[in-house]
Design an enzyme around this catalytic site. Sequence first.
Site, PDB file in Angstrom:
ATOM      1  N   LYS A 132       5.655   1.636 -24.015  1.00 14.49           N
ATOM      2  CA  LYS A 132       5.254   2.081 -22.671  1.00 14.49           C
ATOM      3  C   LYS A 132       6.417   1.788 -21.751  1.00 14.49           C
ATOM      4  CE  LYS A 132       0.604   0.462 -23.120  1.00 14.49           C
ATOM      5  NZ  LYS A 132      -0.310   1.554 -23.273  1.00 14.49           N
ATOM      6  N   ASP A 168     -11.584  -1.469 -19.209  1.00 13.09           N
ATOM      7  CA  ASP A 168     -11.497  -0.002 -19.237  1.00 13.09           C
ATOM      8  C   ASP A 168     -11.706   0.510 -20.658  1.00 13.09           C
ATOM      9  OD1 ASP A 168     -11.171   2.630 -18.620  1.00 13.09           O
ATOM     10  OD2 ASP A 168      -9.158   2.441 -17.743  1.00 13.09           O
TER      11      ASP A 168
HETATM   12  C1  X9S Z   1      -0.535   5.144 -26.614  1.00 13.76           C
HETATM   13  C2  X9S Z   1      -1.103   4.151 -25.816  1.00 13.76           C
HETATM   14  C3  X9S Z   1      -1.344   4.379 -24.473  1.00 13.76           C
HETATM   15  C4  X9S Z   1      -0.293   4.912 -28.044  1.00 13.76           C
HETATM   16  C5  X9S Z   1      -0.125   3.622 -28.548  1.00 13.76           C
HETATM   17  C6  X9S Z   1       0.049   3.406 -29.915  1.00 13.76           C
HETATM   18  C7  X9S Z   1      -0.228   5.955 -28.980  1.00 13.76           C
HETATM   19  C8  X9S Z   1      -0.040   5.673 -30.348  1.00 13.76           C
HETATM   20  C9  X9S Z   1      -0.207   7.814 -30.081  1.00 13.76           C
HETATM   21  C10 X9S Z   1       0.032  10.011 -31.368  1.00 13.76           C
HETATM   22  C11 X9S Z   1      -0.020  12.444 -31.973  1.00 13.76           C
HETATM   23  C12 X9S Z   1      -2.345   2.812 -20.539  1.00 13.76           C
HETATM   24  N1  X9S Z   1      -3.053   0.930 -19.813  1.00 13.76           N
HETATM   25  C13 X9S Z   1      -3.894   1.798 -19.465  1.00 13.76           C
HETATM   26  C14 X9S Z   1      -5.549   2.723 -17.929  1.00 13.76           C
HETATM   27  C15 X9S Z   1      -6.258   1.131 -19.612  1.00 13.76           C
HETATM   28  C16 X9S Z   1      -4.952   0.371 -17.749  1.00 13.76           C
HETATM   29  C17 X9S Z   1      -0.509   6.600 -24.691  1.00 13.76           C
HETATM   30  C18 X9S Z   1      -1.037   5.599 -23.899  1.00 13.76           C
HETATM   31  C19 X9S Z   1      -1.243   5.849 -22.443  1.00 13.76           C
HETATM   32  C20 X9S Z   1      -0.225   6.365 -26.010  1.00 13.76           C
HETATM   33  N2  X9S Z   1      -2.068   4.867 -21.771  1.00 13.76           N
HETATM   34  C21 X9S Z   1      -1.501   3.793 -21.205  1.00 13.76           C
HETATM   35  O1  X9S Z   1      -0.321   3.585 -21.268  1.00 13.76           O
HETATM   36  N3  X9S Z   1       0.084   4.419 -30.809  1.00 13.76           N
HETATM   37  N4  X9S Z   1      -0.041   6.850 -30.995  1.00 13.76           N
HETATM   38  N5  X9S Z   1      -0.329   7.274 -28.854  1.00 13.76           N
HETATM   39  C22 X9S Z   1      -0.257   9.247 -30.273  1.00 13.76           C
HETATM   40  C23 X9S Z   1      -0.623  10.152 -29.319  1.00 13.76           C
HETATM   41  N6  X9S Z   1      -0.579  11.383 -29.843  1.00 13.76           N
HETATM   42  N7  X9S Z   1      -0.179  11.299 -31.061  1.00 13.76           N
HETATM   43  C24 X9S Z   1       0.521   9.588 -32.685  1.00 13.76           C
HETATM   44  O2  X9S Z   1      -2.056   1.523 -20.479  1.00 13.76           O
HETATM   45  N8  X9S Z   1      -3.466   3.001 -19.905  1.00 13.76           N
HETATM   46  C25 X9S Z   1      -5.155   1.522 -18.681  1.00 13.76           C
HETATM   47  C26 X9S Z   1      -0.247   7.970 -24.146  1.00 13.76           C
HETATM   48  C27 X9S Z   1       0.676  13.591 -31.284  1.00 13.76           C
HETATM   49  C28 X9S Z   1       0.694  14.750 -32.210  1.00 13.76           C
HETATM   50  O3  X9S Z   1      -0.604  15.120 -32.621  1.00 13.76           O
HETATM   51  C29 X9S Z   1      -1.254  14.074 -33.340  1.00 13.76           C
HETATM   52  C30 X9S Z   1      -1.390  12.844 -32.481  1.00 13.76           C
HETATM   53  C31 X9S Z   1      -1.782   7.224 -22.225  1.00 13.76           C
HETATM   54  C32 X9S Z   1      -0.778   8.215 -22.760  1.00 13.76           C
END
Ligand code: X9S
Length: 620
Positions: A394, A487
């Site tokens: 992040k 959350d």
């Molecule tokens: C991740 C975590 C948070 C993430 C972490 C680990 C992740 C992942 C993928 C993949 C494919 C956030 N705090 C908050 C509101 C609760 C306070 C994202 C977030 C963001 C990603 N949220 C925050 O930062 N492993 N793997 N994501 C992932 C996503 N898509 N894909 C492998 O912190 N909010 C509060 C992103 C893509 C291709 O198709 C298959 C899945 C939100 C945004």
Amino acid sequence: MAGKNEEVLVEAFMTKRSQNKRTFTHTNWKERWFVLSPKNLIYYDGDKQSGRRKERGRVELIRVVAVESVDTAVFQRDFVFQLCYLSEDDDQYVLYIAAPTAQDREQWLDYIRKLVADNDCLSDKYHQGAFIKSQWSCCKGGKNTIACTDVTWTINHNNNPPGHPTPSPTPPNGLPSDMNPAPKIVVALYDYNATERGDLSLRKNEEFEVLEQDQEHWWKMRNRQTGMEGFAPSNYVRELGTPDIQQYDWYLGDATRQRAEVFLMQQEREGCFVVRNSTTNSGVYTLSVYTKQSHPQVKHYHIKKDPEGNYYLSQNIKCKTIPELIYRHQHNPGGICARLRPPTLGRTAPATAGLSHDKWEIDPSELNLLEELGSGQFGVVRHGKLKSLDVAVKMMKEGTMSEDEFIEEAKVMTKLRHGNLVQLYGVCSRQRPIYIVTEYLRYGSLLQYLRNKERILLNNTDVLLDMCLQVCSGMAYLEKQKFIHRDLAARNCLVGAHNEIKVGDFGLARYVVDDEYTGSGGAKFPIKWAAPEVLNFMRFSSKSDVWAFGVLMWEVFTCGKMPYGRMKNAEVVDMVQHGRVLEKPRFCPSDVYNVMQQCWNANAENRPSFNEILRMFQDE
Ligand code: X9S
């Protein structure tokens, strides 16, 4: 000589190589029932249960000269160990025995070594190979050639002279124990590659002496073979000598019935099985077996115990330990639906609590940033590599977080560790923007996953319930640690391999700097997941997390519908204040909906705890 009723320390089926005491017999391997008593190792044909056991031979332990492993290549057989002993006429013989698993071999070696540790005849050398075709395979010497290899198990046994090792620690019941506090010896369950100075790499099945246990998750250890010292994750080792089923790939620990079913249905192999703890009764285990008989299904059996402490599934096979029972049922269905076959998918190593024993600050130059995963409350999140480890990074947009407070808290958060929580590995806090580095889950957010897979998942209530219970397990851990998420929602959970669900971003809500998110009147406030006391007084607790969990269950059973549809926030608040709740999703079983309703009790105190919810589903 010991009689038939002598004390049994361990017993099990193993295979034994014929000893060729006479030159004209050919070499073969036979299954025998081995019994270790304080004075003898005895082998029988048949076993105690079959009622017709006949003694085939014994070794008096006082005559044992060496107890060592044998290299696989010598016999092209796994898990062989040798017992070198003196016969009555002082000739040396070697008994070769193949244990069913590496862990069993270790355990037998350990038990026997404890019993022979004071033998006067112990040698400091042995033959690593075998006497094959008139010569020792290791040194090519003849029958009377002096043993060529140093024994392995005196290493690190304080400073005793060779041949007089101290008995190793944790003696099995009834064995003489050392007067000094015994060092704790552990065996690695998984490989671990140390990345930081001061840490120690582990290879599966290697033995370590524990030197310091001051930190819960990182213990200082010494490799018993190499003498190397350092910190390694405490969840990657198990204690040696204690009867412990953790070491087996078929043991799923606290997995729920639903988790076991999902895991076995994926394997699709007749007889494929796992053993798991019963959560209704501690110390009780359940066997779950996949079978295609009549239709593909998973059957669950309580592993019962008779008054003598023997484990059994059916009356005709009873054993002292669960691994033995499993071993017997691998060879004979013995009254259950199929002959057992262990799962082929190995268990994956769990995440470690942080990356190292004192490292929560990560050097950004070690990070290799890859594709973007999305952008959230704090800005962009990217996939990355930290050496060979997949991570999510992040990149905290400046001004979106109370950074100093968070950095203090991050030290605590790296220590939270559970299979259903996204592990926080550390932070890069000496730069701007700061980075938060966590475990990476390959299938992304649970909400998106549910929506994409709606067609497959919608009426697969077992899988959906398993997802909810995984989230519930992670939350039960947070609740126990007195840690509030604030959350919890499907969008903040992630999906890994084999439908593995992990709760992410726990506790981060406290550090958000954005009025739209932090105030209940704000456009980004998660109103639809908020309990009445949160809406009215911003009173967060584990019980307000339980309310949100009820909404998450609803999201899961609708495969990602928006709760309360298009209703405006004010209308939702009004509805909740009047005690009206979400309707039962179409494919949701009524007992599952009943749990959601309990989560939505207006009075926080009357809601069940996460632990209570878990127990509601652990019927066996
Ligand atoms: C991740 C975590 C948070 C993430 C972490 C680990 C992740 C992942 C993928 C993949 C494919 C956030 N705090 C908050 C509101 C609760 C306070 C994202 C977030 C963001 C990603 N949220 C925050 O930062 N492993 N793997 N994501 C992932 C996503 N898509 N894909 C492998 O912190 N909010 C509060 C992103 C893509 C291709 O198709 C298959 C899945 C939100 C945004």
